[in-house]
Design a protein around this motif. Structure first.
Motif, PDB file in Angstrom:
ATOM      1  N   THR A 277      45.722  29.529  33.464  1.00 21.01           N
ATOM      2  CA  THR A 277      45.502  28.228  33.988  1.00 21.01           C
ATOM      3  C   THR A 277      44.183  27.994  33.053  1.00 21.01           C
ATOM      4  OG1 THR A 277      44.577  27.101  36.237  1.00 21.01           O
ATOM      5  CG2 THR A 277      43.698  29.405  35.589  1.00 21.01           C
ATOM      6  N   THR A 278      44.034  26.536  33.154  1.00 18.68           N
ATOM      7  CA  THR A 278      42.721  26.048  32.549  1.00 18.68           C
ATOM      8  C   THR A 278      41.711  25.998  33.526  1.00 18.68           C
ATOM      9  OG1 THR A 278      44.180  24.521  31.126  1.00 18.68           O
ATOM     10  CG2 THR A 278      42.016  24.010  31.144  1.00 18.68           C
ATOM     11  N   ILE A 279      40.674  26.625  32.934  1.00 13.37           N
ATOM     12  CA  ILE A 279      39.264  26.751  33.760  1.00 13.37           C
ATOM     13  C   ILE A 279      38.216  25.877  33.345  1.00 13.37           C
ATOM     14  CG2 ILE A 279      39.691  28.980  34.427  1.00 13.37           C
ATOM     15  CD1 ILE A 279      37.749  29.988  32.440  1.00 13.37           C
ATOM     16  N   ALA A 280      38.374  25.178  31.920  1.00 14.02           N
ATOM     17  CA  ALA A 280      37.553  24.291  31.423  1.00 14.02           C
ATOM     18  C   ALA A 280      38.075  23.724  30.184  1.00 14.02           C
ATOM     19  CB  ALA A 280      36.112  24.806  30.868  1.00 14.02           C
ATOM     20  N   PRO A 281      37.896  22.449  29.885  1.00 14.14           N
ATOM     21  CA  PRO A 281      38.588  22.012  28.608  1.00 14.14           C
ATOM     22  C   PRO A 281      38.434  22.960  27.558  1.00 14.14           C
ATOM     23  CG  PRO A 281      36.947  20.420  29.734  1.00 14.14           C
ATOM     24  CD  PRO A 281      36.753  21.573  30.348  1.00 14.14           C
ATOM     25  N   GLY A 282      39.516  23.423  27.044  1.00 12.67           N
ATOM     26  CA  GLY A 282      39.778  24.288  25.800  1.00 12.67           C
ATOM     27  C   GLY A 282      39.511  25.778  26.289  1.00 12.67           C
ATOM     28  N   GLU A 283      39.291  26.032  27.331  1.00 10.60           N
ATOM     29  CA  GLU A 283      39.158  27.551  27.922  1.00 10.60           C
ATOM     30  C   GLU A 283      40.432  27.908  29.037  1.00 10.60           C
ATOM     31  OE1 GLU A 283      35.662  30.299  29.211  1.00 10.60           O
ATOM     32  OE2 GLU A 283      35.449  28.169  29.581  1.00 10.60           O
ATOM     33  N   ASP A 284      41.020  28.788  28.396  1.00 11.29           N
ATOM     34  CA  ASP A 284      41.983  29.324  29.357  1.00 11.29           C
ATOM     35  C   ASP A 284      41.562  30.580  30.191  1.00 11.29           C
ATOM     36  OD1 ASP A 284      43.934  27.716  28.024  1.00 11.29           O
ATOM     37  OD2 ASP A 284      44.403  29.512  26.719  1.00 11.29           O
ATOM     38  N   GLY A 285      42.007  30.443  31.368  1.00 11.18           N
ATOM     39  CA  GLY A 285      41.840  31.474  32.547  1.00 11.18           C
ATOM     40  C   GLY A 285      43.176  32.271  32.822  1.00 11.18           C
ATOM     41  N   TYR A 286      43.104  33.411  33.452  1.00 10.33           N
ATOM     42  CA  TYR A 286      44.286  34.125  33.717  1.00 10.33           C
ATOM     43  C   TYR A 286      44.081  34.657  35.149  1.00 10.33           C
ATOM     44  CZ  TYR A 286      44.327  33.863  28.839  1.00 10.33           C
ATOM     45  OH  TYR A 286      44.365  33.391  27.458  1.00 10.33           O
ATOM     46  N   VAL A 287      45.366  34.324  36.054  1.00 14.10           N
ATOM     47  CA  VAL A 287      45.133  34.355  37.401  1.00 14.10           C
ATOM     48  C   VAL A 287      45.514  35.537  38.027  1.00 14.10           C
ATOM     49  CG1 VAL A 287      45.647  33.433  39.591  1.00 14.10           C
ATOM     50  CG2 VAL A 287      45.400  32.048  37.675  1.00 14.10           C
ATOM     51  N   PHE A 288      44.914  36.354  38.824  1.00 16.17           N
ATOM     52  CA  PHE A 288      45.394  37.674  39.164  1.00 16.17           C
ATOM     53  C   PHE A 288      45.220  37.453  40.992  1.00 16.17           C
ATOM     54  CE2 PHE A 288      44.259  38.811  35.115  1.00 16.17           C
ATOM     55  CZ  PHE A 288      45.049  39.571  34.549  1.00 16.17           C
ATOM     56  N   LYS A 289      46.249  38.264  41.450  1.00 17.37           N
ATOM     57  CA  LYS A 289      46.365  38.372  42.887  1.00 17.37           C
ATOM     58  C   LYS A 289      46.166  39.743  43.453  1.00 17.37           C
ATOM     59  CE  LYS A 289      50.944  37.875  44.355  1.00 17.37           C
ATOM     60  NZ  LYS A 289      51.925  36.955  45.208  1.00 17.37           N
ATOM     61  N   PHE A 290      45.934  40.073  44.769  1.00 21.01           N
ATOM     62  CA  PHE A 290      46.156  41.141  45.644  1.00 21.01           C
ATOM     63  C   PHE A 290      47.064  40.437  46.752  1.00 21.01           C
ATOM     64  CE2 PHE A 290      42.922  44.549  44.440  1.00 21.01           C
ATOM     65  CZ  PHE A 290      43.571  45.167  43.597  1.00 21.01           C
ATOM     66  N   THR A 291      48.188  40.907  47.293  1.00 21.81           N
ATOM     67  CA  THR A 291      48.586  40.574  48.481  1.00 21.81           C
ATOM     68  C   THR A 291      47.881  41.725  49.580  1.00 21.81           C
ATOM     69  OG1 THR A 291      50.434  42.459  48.237  1.00 21.81           O
ATOM     70  CG2 THR A 291      51.143  40.204  47.401  1.00 21.81           C
ATOM     71  N   ARG A 292      48.333  41.621  50.865  1.00 24.81           N
ATOM     72  CA  ARG A 292      47.864  42.708  51.755  1.00 24.81           C
ATOM     73  C   ARG A 292      47.879  44.023  51.288  1.00 24.81           C
ATOM     74  NH1 ARG A 292      45.516  43.227  56.679  1.00 24.81           N
ATOM     75  NH2 ARG A 292      45.480  41.095  57.443  1.00 24.81           N
ATOM     76  N   ASN A 293      49.222  44.247  51.000  1.00 23.61           N
ATOM     77  CA  ASN A 293      49.750  45.767  50.746  1.00 23.61           C
ATOM     78  C   ASN A 293      48.983  46.208  49.338  1.00 23.61           C
ATOM     79  OD1 ASN A 293      51.396  45.947  52.928  1.00 23.61           O
ATOM     80  ND2 ASN A 293      53.322  45.289  51.981  1.00 23.61           N
ATOM     81  N   ASN A 294      48.955  45.425  48.364  1.00 19.85           N
ATOM     82  CA  ASN A 294      48.039  45.585  47.139  1.00 19.85           C
ATOM     83  C   ASN A 294      46.611  45.890  47.521  1.00 19.85           C
ATOM     84  OD1 ASN A 294      49.937  42.998  45.413  1.00 19.85           O
ATOM     85  ND2 ASN A 294      50.523  45.095  45.506  1.00 19.85           N
ATOM     86  N   ALA A 295      46.087  44.949  48.182  1.00 22.72           N
ATOM     87  CA  ALA A 295      44.532  45.241  48.656  1.00 22.72           C
ATOM     88  C   ALA A 295      44.488  46.652  49.227  1.00 22.72           C
ATOM     89  CB  ALA A 295      44.145  44.153  49.606  1.00 22.72           C
ATOM     90  N   ALA A 296      45.372  46.863  50.329  1.00 23.89           N
ATOM     91  CA  ALA A 296      45.280  48.079  51.115  1.00 23.89           C
ATOM     92  C   ALA A 296      45.680  49.548  50.303  1.00 23.89           C
ATOM     93  CB  ALA A 296      46.043  48.064  52.240  1.00 23.89           C
ATOM     94  N   THR A 297      46.390  49.177  49.368  1.00 27.36           N
ATOM     95  CA  THR A 297      46.712  50.389  48.325  1.00 27.36           C
ATOM     96  C   THR A 297      45.535  50.641  47.324  1.00 27.36           C
ATOM     97  OG1 THR A 297      48.984  49.982  48.477  1.00 27.36           O
ATOM     98  CG2 THR A 297      48.316  51.043  46.583  1.00 27.36           C
ATOM     99  N   PHE A 298      44.931  49.408  46.723  1.00 25.78           N
ATOM    100  CA  PHE A 298      43.781  49.540  45.859  1.00 25.78           C
ATOM    101  C   PHE A 298      42.469  50.247  46.462  1.00 25.78           C
ATOM    102  CE2 PHE A 298      39.664  47.894  44.710  1.00 25.78           C
ATOM    103  CZ  PHE A 298      39.483  48.481  43.266  1.00 25.78           C
ATOM    104  N   SER A 299      42.312  49.721  47.938  1.00 21.18           N
ATOM    105  CA  SER A 299      41.235  50.438  48.841  1.00 21.18           C
ATOM    106  C   SER A 299      41.450  52.035  48.986  1.00 21.18           C
ATOM    107  CB  SER A 299      41.073  49.717  50.182  1.00 21.18           C
ATOM    108  OG  SER A 299      40.731  48.506  49.793  1.00 21.18           O
ATOM    109  N   ARG A 300      42.671  52.209  49.265  1.00 19.92           N
ATOM    110  CA  ARG A 300      42.862  53.714  49.724  1.00 19.92           C
ATOM    111  C   ARG A 300      43.048  54.562  48.369  1.00 19.92           C
ATOM    112  NH1 ARG A 300      47.003  51.477  52.811  1.00 19.92           N
ATOM    113  NH2 ARG A 300      48.753  51.863  51.006  1.00 19.92           N
ATOM    114  N   GLN A 301      43.156  54.041  47.228  1.00 19.44           N
ATOM    115  CA  GLN A 301      43.028  54.833  45.864  1.00 19.44           C
ATOM    116  C   GLN A 301      41.655  55.183  45.665  1.00 19.44           C
ATOM    117  OE1 GLN A 301      45.210  52.145  43.302  1.00 19.44           O
ATOM    118  NE2 GLN A 301      47.101  53.299  43.605  1.00 19.44           N
ATOM    119  N   ILE A 302      40.896  53.947  45.712  1.00 27.08           N
ATOM    120  CA  ILE A 302      39.548  54.256  45.415  1.00 27.08           C
ATOM    121  C   ILE A 302      38.902  55.170  46.402  1.00 27.08           C
ATOM    122  CG2 ILE A 302      37.058  53.024  45.391  1.00 27.08           C
ATOM    123  CD1 ILE A 302      39.273  52.293  43.142  1.00 27.08           C
ATOM    124  N   GLU A 303      39.245  55.125  47.743  1.00 28.09           N
ATOM    125  CA  GLU A 303      38.633  56.102  48.680  1.00 28.09           C
ATOM    126  C   GLU A 303      39.105  57.473  48.331  1.00 28.09           C
ATOM    127  OE1 GLU A 303      39.247  54.569  52.599  1.00 28.09           O
ATOM    128  OE2 GLU A 303      38.134  52.528  52.257  1.00 28.09           O
TER     129      GLU A 303
END
Length: 189
Positions: free
Chosen positions: A152-178
């Motif tokens: 995505t474009t975050i400012a003129p001439g500056e690219d950004g890269y979008v990432f996400k967690f679904t509910r399952n991804n977020a829960a899995t990440f939390s369990r892995q850290i713990e």
């Protein structure tokens, strides 16, 4: 409410010893003036009805900050956006040179906890979303293991890269850290 309490967590210091750190809401006095992000300015622009800034502190020093928002507001939150995440500049670089770890993972853990407790995920099941600069893409993709959604474009001439967690991804990440670092202890709510 974008705050779910303060927690004691385990971190590893450079000498290989596990120590307790605290994750809690930051105050204006905690905002550094010599980090990459303009934290003092960000504090002034933060709407604490829908946003928050959380710190990780070990040995009376701030090792990391995260700023996030829950959307939509007002209304029932559907997702959380990580807007800024930064570790103390003296703690960046190669893992072998880190003074305290894992700072970013614990801050992302906190954000996932907020999203899992407060957000519905909406129609697209997006619980946590962030837009990364090019220099942090590997971190979010390989270390945090978020799902890459595109550029995505975050400012003129500056690219950004979008990432996400679904509910399952977020829960899995939390369990892995713990599982790796231990279950955080709630110290207030």
């Amino acid at each position: 409410m974008t705050y779910i309490g303060s927690y004691k967590v385990q971190v590893l210091t450079k000498n290989g010893v596990k120590q307790e750190a605290i994750i809690s809401p930051a105050t204006v006095d905690d905002m550094p003036s010599n980090w990459t992000f303009a934290w003092r300015e960000l504090w002034q622009r933060t709407d604490f009805e829908l946003q928050n800034i959380i710190k990780l502190v070990y040995d009376q020093q701030i090792w990391g900050l995260i700023r996030y928002s829950v959307f939509p507001y007002p209304g029932i939150p559907e997702s959380l956006e990580v807007e800024h995440l930064e570790t103390n500049p003296i703690n960046t670089g190669k893992l072998a040179n880190r003074l305290v770890e894992p700072v970013g993972k614990w801050l992302m853990w906190y954000a996932t906890q907020v999203s899992l407790r407060l957000c519905s995920g909406g129609v697209k099941d997006i619980f946590v979303i962030l837009v990364s600069l090019d220099v942090a893409v590997d971190y979010y993709r390989d270390i945090i293991e978020m799902e890459y959604m595109g550029a995505t474009t975050i400012a003129p001439g500056e690219d950004g890269y979008v990432f996400k967690f679904t509910r399952n991804n977020a829960a899995t990440f939390s369990r892995q850290i713990e599982s790796t670092w231990g279950t955080p202890t709630l110290i207030d709510s």
